[in-house]
Design a protein around this motif. Structure first.
Motif, PDB file in Angstrom:
ATOM      1  N   ASP A  49      14.457   5.822  70.326  1.00  0.00           N
ATOM      2  CA  ASP A  49      15.821   6.321  70.188  1.00  0.00           C
ATOM      3  C   ASP A  49      16.764   5.429  70.979  1.00  0.00           C
ATOM      4  O   ASP A  49      16.794   5.487  72.207  1.00  0.00           O
ATOM      5  N   GLU A  50      17.518   4.584  70.275  1.00  0.00           N
ATOM      6  CA  GLU A  50      18.469   3.656  70.898  1.00  0.00           C
ATOM      7  C   GLU A  50      17.819   2.812  71.995  1.00  0.00           C
ATOM      8  O   GLU A  50      18.247   2.858  73.163  1.00  0.00           O
ATOM      9  N   PRO A  51      16.782   2.035  71.676  1.00  0.00           N
ATOM     10  CA  PRO A  51      16.051   1.323  72.736  1.00  0.00           C
ATOM     11  C   PRO A  51      16.866   0.285  73.500  1.00  0.00           C
ATOM     12  O   PRO A  51      16.512  -0.042  74.623  1.00  0.00           O
ATOM     13  N   THR A  52      17.967  -0.230  72.927  1.00  0.00           N
ATOM     14  CA  THR A  52      18.731  -1.257  73.650  1.00  0.00           C
ATOM     15  C   THR A  52      20.102  -0.776  74.096  1.00  0.00           C
ATOM     16  O   THR A  52      20.929  -1.570  74.545  1.00  0.00           O
ATOM     17  N   GLN A  53      20.347   0.523  74.027  1.00  0.00           N
ATOM     18  CA  GLN A  53      21.669   1.041  74.390  1.00  0.00           C
ATOM     19  C   GLN A  53      22.018   0.721  75.838  1.00  0.00           C
ATOM     20  O   GLN A  53      21.215   0.908  76.742  1.00  0.00           O
ATOM     21  N   GLY A  54      23.232   0.228  76.053  1.00  0.00           N
ATOM     22  CA  GLY A  54      23.739  -0.019  77.400  1.00  0.00           C
ATOM     23  C   GLY A  54      23.188  -1.256  78.071  1.00  0.00           C
ATOM     24  O   GLY A  54      23.377  -1.443  79.272  1.00  0.00           O
ATOM     25  N   MET A  55      22.516  -2.126  77.314  1.00  0.00           N
ATOM     26  CA  MET A  55      21.882  -3.304  77.924  1.00  0.00           C
ATOM     27  C   MET A  55      22.731  -4.565  77.765  1.00  0.00           C
ATOM     28  O   MET A  55      23.447  -4.721  76.780  1.00  0.00           O
ATOM     29  N   GLY A  56      22.588  -5.449  78.747  1.00  0.00           N
ATOM     30  CA  GLY A  56      23.162  -6.783  78.624  1.00  0.00           C
ATOM     31  C   GLY A  56      22.327  -7.638  77.686  1.00  0.00           C
ATOM     32  O   GLY A  56      21.214  -7.273  77.305  1.00  0.00           O
ATOM     33  N   HIS A  57      22.858  -8.795  77.344  1.00  0.00           N
ATOM     34  CA  HIS A  57      22.234  -9.663  76.341  1.00  0.00           C
ATOM     35  C   HIS A  57      20.789 -10.040  76.693  1.00  0.00           C
ATOM     36  O   HIS A  57      19.893 -10.000  75.848  1.00  0.00           O
ATOM     37  N   GLU A  58      20.565 -10.368  77.966  1.00  0.00           N
ATOM     38  CA  GLU A  58      19.225 -10.805  78.383  1.00  0.00           C
ATOM     39  C   GLU A  58      18.208  -9.670  78.232  1.00  0.00           C
ATOM     40  O   GLU A  58      17.091  -9.872  77.747  1.00  0.00           O
ATOM     41  N   ASP A  59      18.619  -8.462  78.655  1.00  0.00           N
ATOM     42  CA  ASP A  59      17.726  -7.308  78.530  1.00  0.00           C
ATOM     43  C   ASP A  59      17.459  -6.966  77.074  1.00  0.00           C
ATOM     44  O   ASP A  59      16.340  -6.603  76.712  1.00  0.00           O
ATOM     45  N   VAL A  60      18.484  -7.072  76.221  1.00  0.00           N
ATOM     46  CA  VAL A  60      18.308  -6.797  74.791  1.00  0.00           C
ATOM     47  C   VAL A  60      17.250  -7.733  74.215  1.00  0.00           C
ATOM     48  O   VAL A  60      16.325  -7.300  73.518  1.00  0.00           O
TER      49      VAL A  60
END
Length: 254
Positions: free
Chosen positions: A175-186
Motif C-alpha cells: 500500500d503506497e510503498p514509496t509514499q513520502g520518499m526522496g528520489h534515492e529512497d524511491v
C-alpha cells in the motif's frame, strides 16, 4: 488463460457505505508471478479495494477468490495464514526494538508463537540466522542492531517489507510503498520490490507513475469505484478515459 493462472480474482466486488458505493462491481484478475498495480485519482476506491481483499472491511456483495478458493467470508488472520499478506501504508514496525528484533517477531508470527516474549533467548536466537538472511535481501544487514526509531524513513519501509517477507507471502499487497520518499529512497525501494517479486506475486497501490511504469506488468485503473481501464502501462497511459479521469480530478481540485 485459465483461472489457475490467476492467484487472486474478484467477481462484482462491491462495498457500500450508507448509500454511497465506494467500490462498484470490480472484477480483478491478478496473474500469478506478476506485479500488478492498482491506480486511480484520489477517492477512486483503491484503498477500499485493498481493505476488502485483506478482510479489513466486509464485502457488501460479490466474491473474492484466492488460489481458486472463495475467501469472501474469511477473517483477516485466516487470509494472512493462507499466504496473502499486506504491508501497510503507514510503517507498521516496533520503533523501540532493533531492526533484527522486528524481523524476528515476523518470523515468530509465522511459527504461531507471536509475542511469546517469555520464551528463552536461545529459542529466539535460533531465528536470528533466518532474520539476518531477510535483512540481507532488503539491504539492511548493517542496520541489524540499530533501534528502528533511528532508521531513515526509506529504510523503515524496507524493514516493513522484510517483516512482511518473514511471513513468507505468496501474494504481497503493498500500500503506497514509496509514499513520502526522496528520489534515492524511491529507487532503492523499486529495486527491492523487483527483487522480492522474483518468486511471488505483488499487488500494489501506488501514486508515483515512474514507479508504476518501471515495475508493473499490468495496471488496473479505478475511477469512482469502478474499473476504468486495464492493461500494460504503454496502453493505459494513452487511454483517453484515464487521461480525462486524472486531468478532470486536477481541474475539479483547482
Amino acid at each position: 488463460m485459465t483461472s489457475n493462472d490467476f492467484i487472486l480474482e474478484t467477481k462484482q466486488l462491491t462495498r457500500e457505505f450508507k448509500g454511497f458505493i465506494a467500490v462498484d462491481g470490480v472484477n480483478l484478475q491478478i496473474k500469478r508471478g506478476s506485479i500488478h498495480a492498482l491506480i486511480g485519482p484520489n477517492g477512486a476506491g483503491k484503498t477500499t479495494v485493498f481493505n476488502l481483499l485483506t478482510k479489513f472491511l466486509p464485502v457488501s456483495s460479490g466474491q473474492i477468490f484466492y488460489n481458486g478458493q472463495d475467501i469472501t467470508a474469511l477473517k483477516a488472520a485466516e487470509v494472512a495464514r493462507m499466504g496473502m499478506v499486506r504491508s501497510f501504508q503507514i510503517s507498521a514496525v516496533f520503533p523501540h526494538l532493533s531492526v533484527l528484533e522486528n524481523v524476528r517477531i515476523g518470523l515468530q508470527r509465522k511459527l504461531g508463537t507471536s509475542f511469546h516474549f517469555w520464551k528463552s533467548e536461545d529459542s529466539l536466537n535460533s531465528l536470528n540466522e533466518q532474520a539476518m538472511h531477510l535483512l540481507e535481501q532488503v539491504d539492511l544487514a548493517s542496520f541489524a542492531q540499530t533501534q528502528t526509531v533511528e532508521l531513515p524513513y526509506g529504510r523503515k519501509r524496507a524493514l516493513e517489507i522484510a517483516t512482511t517477507l518473514a511471513l513468507d507471502p505468496e501474494l504481497m499487497l503493498l500500500d503506497e510503498p514509496t509514499q513520502g520518499m526522496g528520489h534515492e529512497d524511491v529507487g532503492r525501494v523499486v529495486d527491492l520490490i523487483r527483487k522480492v517479486s522474483a518468486n511471488r506475486t505483488v499487488l500494489m497501490v501506488e501514486h508515483n507513475m515512474n514507479v508504476i511504469s518501471d515495475l508493473s506488468d499490468t495496471i488496473t485503473v479505478l475511477a469512482r469505484g469502478s474499473v476504468l481501464a486495464e492493461g500494460p502501462y504503454a496502453q493505459v497511459s494513452k487511454d483517453p478515459r484515464v487521461l480525462e479521469a486524472y486531468v478532470g480530478t486536477a481541474e475539479e481540485a483547482a
